[in-house]
Design a protein around this motif. Structure first.
Motif, PDB file in Angstrom:
ATOM      1  N   GLN A 609       0.852  -0.969  -0.006  1.00  0.00           N
ATOM      2  CA  GLN A 609       0.149   0.375   0.036  1.00  0.00           C
ATOM      3  C   GLN A 609       1.181   1.294  -0.189  1.00  0.00           C
ATOM      4  O   GLN A 609       1.771   1.318   0.158  1.00  0.00           O
ATOM      5  CB  GLN A 609      -1.027   0.112   1.143  1.00  0.00           C
ATOM      6  CG  GLN A 609      -1.841  -1.367   0.986  1.00  0.00           C
ATOM      7  CD  GLN A 609      -2.931  -1.256   2.346  1.00  0.00           C
ATOM      8  OE1 GLN A 609      -2.344  -0.217   3.579  1.00  0.00           O
ATOM      9  NE2 GLN A 609      -3.465  -2.450   2.772  1.00  0.00           N
ATOM     10  N   VAL A 610       0.096   2.463  -0.359  1.00  0.00           N
ATOM     11  CA  VAL A 610       0.842   3.624  -0.372  1.00  0.00           C
ATOM     12  C   VAL A 610       1.758   4.010   0.353  1.00  0.00           C
ATOM     13  O   VAL A 610       0.463   3.917   2.227  1.00  0.00           O
ATOM     14  CB  VAL A 610       0.141   4.732  -1.052  1.00  0.00           C
ATOM     15  CG1 VAL A 610       0.839   6.112  -1.193  1.00  0.00           C
ATOM     16  CG2 VAL A 610      -0.662   4.063  -2.693  1.00  0.00           C
ATOM     17  N   GLY A 611       2.998   4.211   1.253  1.00  0.00           N
ATOM     18  CA  GLY A 611       3.012   4.851   2.277  1.00  0.00           C
ATOM     19  C   GLY A 611       3.562   3.938   3.290  1.00  0.00           C
ATOM     20  O   GLY A 611       4.167   3.831   4.368  1.00  0.00           O
ATOM     21  N   GLY A 612       2.926   2.364   3.291  1.00  0.00           N
ATOM     22  CA  GLY A 612       3.560   1.069   3.813  1.00  0.00           C
ATOM     23  C   GLY A 612       4.633   0.195   2.921  1.00  0.00           C
ATOM     24  O   GLY A 612       5.049   0.249   2.138  1.00  0.00           O
ATOM     25  N   LEU A 613       4.280  -0.864   4.400  1.00  0.00           N
ATOM     26  CA  LEU A 613       5.593  -1.758   3.511  1.00  0.00           C
ATOM     27  C   LEU A 613       5.637  -2.939   2.623  1.00  0.00           C
ATOM     28  O   LEU A 613       4.082  -2.994   1.827  1.00  0.00           O
ATOM     29  CB  LEU A 613       6.055  -2.463   4.291  1.00  0.00           C
ATOM     30  CG  LEU A 613       7.355  -2.522   5.584  1.00  0.00           C
ATOM     31  CD1 LEU A 613       7.301  -2.859   6.959  1.00  0.00           C
ATOM     32  CD2 LEU A 613       8.753  -1.620   5.538  1.00  0.00           C
ATOM     33  N   PRO A 614       6.223  -2.991   1.703  1.00  0.00           N
ATOM     34  CA  PRO A 614       5.529  -4.013   0.083  1.00  0.00           C
ATOM     35  C   PRO A 614       5.707  -5.417   1.059  1.00  0.00           C
ATOM     36  O   PRO A 614       6.438  -5.290   1.817  1.00  0.00           O
ATOM     37  CB  PRO A 614       7.419  -3.557  -0.799  1.00  0.00           C
ATOM     38  CG  PRO A 614       8.551  -2.626  -0.754  1.00  0.00           C
ATOM     39  CD  PRO A 614       8.257  -2.511   1.266  1.00  0.00           C
ATOM     40  N   GLU A 615       4.522  -5.846  -0.346  1.00  0.00           N
ATOM     41  CA  GLU A 615       4.409  -7.507   0.161  1.00  0.00           C
ATOM     42  C   GLU A 615       5.910  -8.053  -0.315  1.00  0.00           C
ATOM     43  O   GLU A 615       4.658  -8.737  -1.070  1.00  0.00           O
ATOM     44  CB  GLU A 615       3.039  -7.379  -0.340  1.00  0.00           C
ATOM     45  CG  GLU A 615       2.113  -6.419   0.214  1.00  0.00           C
ATOM     46  CD  GLU A 615       1.681  -7.266   1.688  1.00  0.00           C
ATOM     47  OE1 GLU A 615       2.240  -8.153   1.826  1.00  0.00           O
ATOM     48  OE2 GLU A 615       1.193  -6.439   2.725  1.00  0.00           O
ATOM     49  N   VAL A 616       6.217  -8.063   0.411  1.00  0.00           N
ATOM     50  CA  VAL A 616       7.965  -9.178  -0.078  1.00  0.00           C
ATOM     51  C   VAL A 616       8.001  -9.818   0.997  1.00  0.00           C
ATOM     52  O   VAL A 616       8.572  -9.188   2.031  1.00  0.00           O
ATOM     53  CB  VAL A 616       8.105  -8.365  -0.884  1.00  0.00           C
ATOM     54  CG1 VAL A 616       9.933  -9.689  -1.488  1.00  0.00           C
ATOM     55  CG2 VAL A 616       8.475  -7.216  -2.254  1.00  0.00           C
ATOM     56  N   TYR A 617       7.477 -11.560   1.143  1.00  0.00           N
ATOM     57  CA  TYR A 617       8.140 -12.062   2.264  1.00  0.00           C
ATOM     58  C   TYR A 617       9.235 -13.071   1.803  1.00  0.00           C
ATOM     59  O   TYR A 617      10.118 -13.802   2.430  1.00  0.00           O
ATOM     60  CB  TYR A 617       6.882 -12.443   2.930  1.00  0.00           C
ATOM     61  CG  TYR A 617       5.813 -11.809   2.998  1.00  0.00           C
ATOM     62  CD1 TYR A 617       6.023 -11.454   4.750  1.00  0.00           C
ATOM     63  CD2 TYR A 617       4.604 -10.697   2.307  1.00  0.00           C
ATOM     64  CE1 TYR A 617       5.129 -10.366   5.410  1.00  0.00           C
ATOM     65  CE2 TYR A 617       4.148 -10.473   2.897  1.00  0.00           C
ATOM     66  CZ  TYR A 617       3.755  -9.710   3.843  1.00  0.00           C
ATOM     67  OH  TYR A 617       2.838  -9.004   4.978  1.00  0.00           O
ATOM     68  N   PHE A 618       9.786 -13.434   0.644  1.00  0.00           N
ATOM     69  CA  PHE A 618      10.044 -14.830  -0.028  1.00  0.00           C
ATOM     70  C   PHE A 618      10.588 -14.402  -1.110  1.00  0.00           C
ATOM     71  O   PHE A 618      11.036 -13.304  -1.936  1.00  0.00           O
ATOM     72  CB  PHE A 618       9.229 -15.819   0.303  1.00  0.00           C
ATOM     73  CG  PHE A 618       8.449 -15.894   1.384  1.00  0.00           C
ATOM     74  CD1 PHE A 618       8.902 -16.396   2.136  1.00  0.00           C
ATOM     75  CD2 PHE A 618       6.620 -15.883   1.426  1.00  0.00           C
ATOM     76  CE1 PHE A 618       8.347 -17.455   3.052  1.00  0.00           C
ATOM     77  CE2 PHE A 618       6.180 -16.041   2.227  1.00  0.00           C
ATOM     78  CZ  PHE A 618       6.620 -16.686   3.748  1.00  0.00           C
ATOM     79  N   ASP A 619      12.720 -15.276  -0.896  1.00  0.00           N
ATOM     80  CA  ASP A 619      12.964 -14.848  -1.596  1.00  0.00           C
ATOM     81  C   ASP A 619      12.622 -16.523  -3.154  1.00  0.00           C
ATOM     82  O   ASP A 619      12.184 -17.276  -2.960  1.00  0.00           O
ATOM     83  CB  ASP A 619      14.594 -15.604  -2.195  1.00  0.00           C
ATOM     84  CG  ASP A 619      15.496 -15.728  -2.833  1.00  0.00           C
ATOM     85  OD1 ASP A 619      15.827 -14.533  -3.671  1.00  0.00           O
ATOM     86  OD2 ASP A 619      15.654 -16.767  -2.924  1.00  0.00           O
ATOM     87  N   ARG A 620      12.639 -15.899  -4.470  1.00  0.00           N
ATOM     88  CA  ARG A 620      12.478 -16.353  -5.516  1.00  0.00           C
ATOM     89  C   ARG A 620      12.883 -18.272  -5.452  1.00  0.00           C
ATOM     90  O   ARG A 620      12.384 -19.425  -5.091  1.00  0.00           O
ATOM     91  CB  ARG A 620      12.848 -16.718  -6.891  1.00  0.00           C
ATOM     92  CG  ARG A 620      12.174 -17.459  -7.920  1.00  0.00           C
ATOM     93  CD  ARG A 620      12.749 -17.201  -9.390  1.00  0.00           C
ATOM     94  NE  ARG A 620      13.625 -16.981  -9.412  1.00  0.00           N
ATOM     95  CZ  ARG A 620      14.525 -17.790  -9.186  1.00  0.00           C
ATOM     96  NH1 ARG A 620      14.174 -18.943 -10.487  1.00  0.00           N
ATOM     97  NH2 ARG A 620      16.715 -17.470  -9.420  1.00  0.00           N
ATOM     98  N   VAL A 621      14.212 -18.429  -4.913  1.00  0.00           N
ATOM     99  CA  VAL A 621      14.613 -19.884  -4.883  1.00  0.00           C
ATOM    100  C   VAL A 621      13.985 -20.893  -3.157  1.00  0.00           C
ATOM    101  O   VAL A 621      13.850 -22.112  -3.288  1.00  0.00           O
ATOM    102  CB  VAL A 621      15.833 -19.408  -4.838  1.00  0.00           C
ATOM    103  CG1 VAL A 621      16.951 -21.083  -4.653  1.00  0.00           C
ATOM    104  CG2 VAL A 621      16.471 -18.904  -6.009  1.00  0.00           C
TER     105      VAL A 621
END
Length: 906
Positions: A609-621
Motif C-alpha cells: 500500500q502507499v506509504g506502507g511496506l512492500p508485500e515481499v516476504y520470500f526469495d524466489r529460490v
C-alpha cells in the motif's frame, strides 16, 4: 441552329465542381452501381488533380473498401484510384489554377489514413495481415523504407505500423531485420535527440527493437555480429554524461528520458534470458562493448529515478549471471560511492558534476546500498542490489566461499561493519520494526551462500559468540539465529523478521545432521519453536507454517545419537503438536497466496500500500525450495523414529541408517566376547606351555646324559672298526695280486688263439677271391650273347608289328563303313518309331473320346430303362396290363446292363 443548341446546353462545370459532385455522389449513393460510377469518375481525375480528389473523397474511398469488399470491380477501381493518389503526374504539382496541389500534405494525409487502416486490419486479423505482408515481394521492403522518410509524420506512422506487425511473427521479424531495420532505427533515435532529449519516436523505436529481438535468436545474432552492442553502450554513456554534467537535464525532459532508458534496458535484457543458448555469447559481447560499466554508472547515480536505477542494477546482474569469467572480472570494477553521492544530494539537491565523485569497489557499493540504505523509496534499488549480488555468486563456488570468508573475518574482527550480513543476522539487540528488509536482505544473501553447499555450512558453523576462557557462555551461530527468532516472536516483531531467520535455518538444517545436532544441543530452542507452532495466530500463518517446516526438517535429519534423540522429538511432535496440526500448518503455508502465487505477484515496492511496506516476504529460490520439498516434509512425521535418513554431501555420506549402526554395534559386542574368550584360552595355553617347557628341560638333561653314553660307545666301536678295516685291506691286497697273475696267463693264451684264427681267415679269403673272378668272366660272356640275341629279335618284332598294323587298318575301315550303315538304319527306325508313337497316341485319344461318348450313351440308356421300369411299375399299380414282350425286353435289357457292367469292371 447551333446557337439554339448551345443556348439549351447545360452550363459548363470546372474540374473542382465536377470532383466535388462526384465526391458528394460517392458519399450519398445507396446503390452499388452509383458508387462504382462515382469511383470511376474520381479515378479519371486522380492523376492530374490528386489534391482535390484526396480532400473530398479519400475517406469515402477508404469506406468503400470496407463496404463493397465483396464486389471485385468496385474494389479494384477503388485501389487503382488510391494508387494514383500516391503516384500523381509530375505536371500536376503546382499547375492547377483553381487549387494548387500540396503533394506533401497529400502524402501525409494518405500515410495517416493508410497506416491507420493497416493497423486496424492487423488488429482484427493479425496472422493474416502478417502473412500477406511477408509474402508480398516488396511489401516488407517498402514498409521498412518508410523509416528513411524525411517527413516525421510518415516516419512515425511507419514505426507504429511495423511495431504492430512484428510482435509475434518470427519470420516477419527476420525479414524486417535483414532489411537493415536496426541501422534505420538507430538513425531515427539519433535524429530525435538520443535517449536524453528524444521523445515518443525514440520510445517507439525501442518498442520496435524489442519486437525484433524478443525470443528471436537469429536477429540477436545479427544484432551482435553487426556490432550494434556498442551503439547501445554509446546511448547509455550519453545519458550518464548528461546526468553528471553541470547543466544536467531539464525537469520536463526527465520523465521521457526515464522511459527511454527503461526501454533500452529492457531491450538489453532480451539478450540475457536464463537458460538460452546464446546468453553466454551475448554477455561476452556486452562486456567487450563496455555496456556493463555504463549500466552500473546509471545504477549508482543518485540523481536518476529509483525505478530506472533498479532496472539498471537488475540488468547488471543478468549481464554476469552464470558466466564465471565475467563474475570474476565484475568484482574488479569500481563505481561511484553511494554514501558520497547521497551526502552531496542531500546538501545540494543534486550531484555536483564539476567534481569527480569518490569511487569504491562494486561489491562493497552493492552491499552498502542493500544493507545500509533504509529509505522506503529505495526498496526496489536495494532489492535489485541483492539480485545483482546473487547473480555475482550464482554457480561459482569459489566466489561464494570467498564472499563468505570475508563476511566471517569481518564479523569476528573488532571493527564494526554495518553491511556485514553475519553481524546483522546474529546481533539480537536491534529492533527491525522500522526497516525489516535490512535483515531480510541479509538473510536472503546468506541463504544463497549456504543453499546446497556443505562446505559453506561448515564454515559458518565454526562461528560462535562468547569466550569460554573468560567464563562467557559460547553460543553457536545456529543457536544465535534460533534465539533471535524466538526473541522476535516474543516481542511481536514484523513478520518479515521471523521469516528472515526461518529462511536461513530451514535451508541450513536441511540434509545436515551436524547442523541439526548443533540446534538440538540447546534443548529450550526446540520447546520454544513447538510452543510457537501451537499458537492460533492466523495473522502470522506464514511464520507458523515455516516453524512447522523447521520442526519437520529437524526431525527428518535427526539421529538416535542427537542431543535430543529422534524418538524423543517424534514423541514431542505427536503429543504436544499433533500430526493434524503439523500437516495443517504446512498445508496452509503452501496454499498461502505469497507462496502459491509467488510467480505472478509483483515483487517490488508497488506490491504494498502507499506509504506502507512492500508485500515481499520470500526469495524466489526459497519458494522453489519449499515447493520441491513440500511432500517430503509433510510425510516426515509419519516416518518411524527407527528409520534414519542418510545424507550424501560432496560425494561423502553423512550419517548412516540406524539399522546399520545397530548391526555394527552387535558385531562389535560379539567380537569383544570372542576376544575375551580367546584371552582366557591364551592364558591356559601359556600355563600349558610353561609346564611343557619344564618337561622339555628335564628331557633335555636326560638326553644329554644319554648322548654322552652313546658318544663313548661310538668311540669304542670306531676303534674296533679301524682295526677290522686294516685287516680287510691286507686281505684284499693279497687277493688282488693273485688275480693279476691269473689274468696275465689268460691274456697270453688268447693272443695265441688270435694269431691262428687270423692265418686261417687269410687263406679262406684268397680262395673266395679266385672263385669270384671266375664267376665274373662267365657273367660277362653271357651278357654279350644275350645282347646279340635281343638285337636280332627286335628287328623281327618290328616287321611283325607293321604287318599287324596294316591288318588292323583294313579291319577298322570295314567297321567304320558298317557303323555308318547301322546309324542310317537306326535313324530310319527312329523316325518310324516316332511316327508310330504319334499314330498310337492319336488312336488312343480317339478311343478315349469314343469310350467317353459310349459311357454317356450307356448312362442315358440306363436312365431310360430305369424310367421305363418305374413307368411299368406305376402302370401295374394302376391296374394296367403289360405284354410279355415288354417284360422280355426288360429282362433282356437287364441282362445287357449286367454284361456291360461286367465289361466295365474288366
Amino acid at each position: 441552329m447551333f446557337r439554339i443548341l448551345e443556348a439549351q446546353a447545360p452550363a459548363k462545370q470546372n474540374v473542382t465542381a465536377t470532383i466535388t459532385t462526384l465526391c458528394g455522389r460517392l458519399q450519398s449513393a445507396t446503390l452499388l452501381e452509383d458508387r462504382r460510377a462515382a469511383i470511376l469518375g474520381l479515378r479519371s481525375f486522380a492523376k492530374e488533380w490528386p489534391a482535390s480528389v484526396a480532400s473530398g473523397g479519400l475517406r469515402n474511398l477508404i469506406r468503400c473498401l470496407d463496404q463493397d469488399i465483396e464486389d471485385v470491380d468496385t474494389t479494384k477501381s477503388t485501389l487503382e484510384t488510391l494508387l494514383m493518389l500516391f503516384n500523381p503526374d509530375e505536371s500536376s504539382v503546382g499547375t492547377e489554377s483553381a487549387l494548387p496541389e500540396a503533394s506533401d500534405d497529400i502524402a501525409l494525409w494518405l500515410a495517416d489514413e493508410f497506416t491507420q487502416l493497416i493497423s486496424a486490419i492487423s488488429t482484427a486479423r493479425p496472422e493474416r495481415t502478417q502473412e500477406c505482408v511477408a509474402t508480398s515481394p516488396v511489401g516488407v521492403s517498402r514498409l521498412v523504407a518508410v523509416l528513411d522518410d524525411k517527413r516525421e509524420a510518415v516516419r512515425s506512422e511507419g514505426l507504429l505500423l511495423l511495431t504492430s506487425l512484428t510482435p509475434s511473427s518470427p519470420e516477419l521479424q527476420k525479414v524486417v531485420a535483414y532489411e537493415n531495420a536496426f541501422d534505420r532505427v538507430f538513425n531515427i533515435i539519433e535524429a530525435e535527440g538520443s535517449l536524453t532529449h528524444g521523445g515518443i519516436p525514440v520510445q517507439d523505436c525501442l518498442s520496435l527493437l524489442a519486437n525484433l529481438l524478443r525470443l528471436n535468436t537469429s536477429n540477436q545474432n545479427l544484432f551482435r555480429e553487426s556490432g550494434w552492442m556498442k551503439k547501445l553502450a554509446a546511448l547509455l554513456s550519453a545519458v550518464v554524461k548528461a546526468k553528471t554534467s553541470s547543466e544536467g537535464v531539464a525537469d520536463w525532459a526527465r520523465p521521457q528520458q526515464d522511459k527511454n532508458v527503461w526501454g533500452l534496458l529492457a531491450v538489453v535484457r532480451l539478450f540475457l534470458l536464463r537458460g538460452s543458448m546464446g546468453t553466454q555469447a551475448n554477455q561476452r559481447s556486452f562486456w567487450h562493448s563496455g555496456l556493463l560499466v555504463e549500466v552500473l554508472e546509471i545504477g549508482f547515480q543518485a540523481s536518476i529515478d529509483m525505478n530506472i536505477r533498479a532496472e539498471a542494477l537488475a540488468t547488471a546482474g543478468d549481464l554476469i549471471r552464470g558466466n564465471a569469467q565475467l563474475q570474476e572480472s565484475f568484482a574488479q570494477l569500481d563505481v561511484p560511492s553511494p554514501r558520497h553521492q547521497e551526502h552531496a544530494f542531500e546538501m545540494n539537491g543534486h550531484t555536483n558534476g564539476d567534481t569527480q565523485p569518490a569511487r569504491e569497489n562494486v561489491i562493497s557499493a552493492l552491499l552498502e546500498l542493500a544493507l545500509v540504505t533504509t529509505s522506503l523509496q529505495s526498496f526496489d534499488v536495494r532489492l535489485a542490489c541483492s539480485e545483482c549480488i546473487k547473480a555475482y555468486m550464482q554457480g561459482h563456488s569459489p566466489i561464494r566461499l570467498f564472499f563468505l570468508r570475508r563476511a566471517i573475518d569481518g564479523h569476528v574482527s573488532d571493527e564494526a561493519e554495518p553491511d556485514n550480513i553475519l553481524t546483522i543476522l546474529i546481533q539480537g539487540n536491534i529492533s527491525h520494526s522500522s526497516d525489516p528488509y535490512r535483515l531480510w536482505i541479509a538473510a536472503v544473501l546468506l541463504f544463497h551462500l549456504l543453499h546446497e553447499d556443505f562446505e559453506a555450512k561448515n564454515m559458518v558453523m565454526q562461528v560462535s559468540e562468547g569466550d569460554a576462557e573468560k567464563g562467557e557462555e559460547v553460543v553457536t551461530s545456529i543457536q544465535a539465529l534460533a534465539s533471535n527468532l524466538i526473541s522476535a516472536e516474543q516481542s511481536a516483531e514484523d513478520e518479515r523478521v521471523s521469516i528472515s531467520y526461518l529462511t536461513v535455518l530451514c535451508s541450513w538444517l536441511y540434509e545436515d545432521h551436524d547442523a541439526v545436532n548443533d540446534l538440538l544441543s540447546e534443548g529450550s530452542i526446540l520447546q520454544s519453536i513447538v510452543q510457537m507452532v501451537t499458537q492460533n495466530n492466523q495473522s502470522r500463518a506464514l511464520v507458523l507454517g515455516l516453524c512447522a517446516i523447521l520442526l519437520g526438517i529437524v526431525y527428518e535429519f535427526s539421529t538416535k545419537d542427537s542431543p535430543i534423540s529422534r524418538s524423543t522429538i517424534h514423541q514431542i511432535l505427536t503429543t504436544r503438536l499433533g500430526r493434524e496440526r503439523y500437516i495443517d500448518r504446512i498445508t496452509k503455508l503452501r496454499e498461502h497466496p505469497m507462496i502459491r502465487d509467488f510467480e505472478v505477484l509483483p515483487q517490488d515496492l508497488s506490491s504494498g500500500q502507499v506509504g506502507g511496506l512492500p508485500e515481499v516476504y520470500f526469495d524466489r529460490v526459497f519458494v522453489e525450495f519449499i515447493k520441491d520439498n513440500f511432500s517430503r516434509i509433510v510425510r516426515a512425521i509419519d516416518r518411524a523414529p527407527e528409520l534414519e535418513v542418510p545424507v550424501v554431501a560432496n560425494g561423502i555420506q553423512k550419517g548412516v541408517s540406524r539399522e546399520l549402526v545397530d548391526s555394527l554395534k552387535a558385531q562389535v559386542d560379539d567380537h569383544s566376547q570372542t576376544i575375551q574368550k580367546l584371552e582366557s584360552e591364551l592364558m591356559t595355553l601359556e600355563r600349558k606351555l610353561g609346564q611343557e617347557q619344564a618337561d622339555h628341560r628335564k628331557a633335555k638333561d636326560s638326553a644329554a646324559i644319554e648322548m654322552t653314553r652313546i658318544k663313548n660307545v661310538n668311540e669304542a666301536l670306531q676303534r674296533h672298526h679301524e682295526e677290522d678295516l686294516q685287516r680287510s685291506q691286507k686281505e684284499s691286497q693279497n687277493t688282488l695280486q693273485d688275480l693279476r697273475q691269473r689274468n696275465k696267463k689268460e691274456v697270453r693264451r688268447l693272443e695265441d688263439e688270435m694269431r691262428k684264427l687270423k692265418a686261417e681267415s687269410e687263406a679262406s679269403l684268397d680262395r673266395m677271391r679266385e672263385r669270384d673272378d671266375a664267376e665274373i668272366k662267365d657273367l660277362k660272356s653271357t651278357i654279350s650273347r644275350m645282347r646279340t640275341e635281343m638285337e636280332k629279335s627286335g628287328r623281327e618284332h618290328v616287321q611283325d608289328l607293321q604287318t599287324a598294323h596294316e591288318d588292323y587298318s583294313t579291319k577298322l575301315s570295314d567297321l567304320e563303313s558298317r557303323l555308318q550303315r547301322a546309324e542310317g538304319r537306326y535313324a530310319d527306325a527312329d523316325s518310324r518309331a516316332s511316327r508310330l508313337q504319334q499314330e498310337s497316341e492319336e488312336r488312343e485319344h480317339a478311343r478315349k473320346i469314343a469310350q467317353t461318348e459310349l459311357d454317356d450313351l450307356l448312362m442315358v440308356l440306363g436312365d431310360l430303362e430305369e424310367k421305363r421300369s418305374k413307368d411299368k411299375k406305376r402302370l401295374k399299380a394302376l391296374g394296367e396290363s403289360i405284354s410279355d414282350g415288354e417284360d422280355d425286353d426288360e429282362d433282356t435289357n437287364a441282362d445287357e446292363d449286367e454284361e456291360s457292367d461286367v465289361e466295365k469292371e474288366k
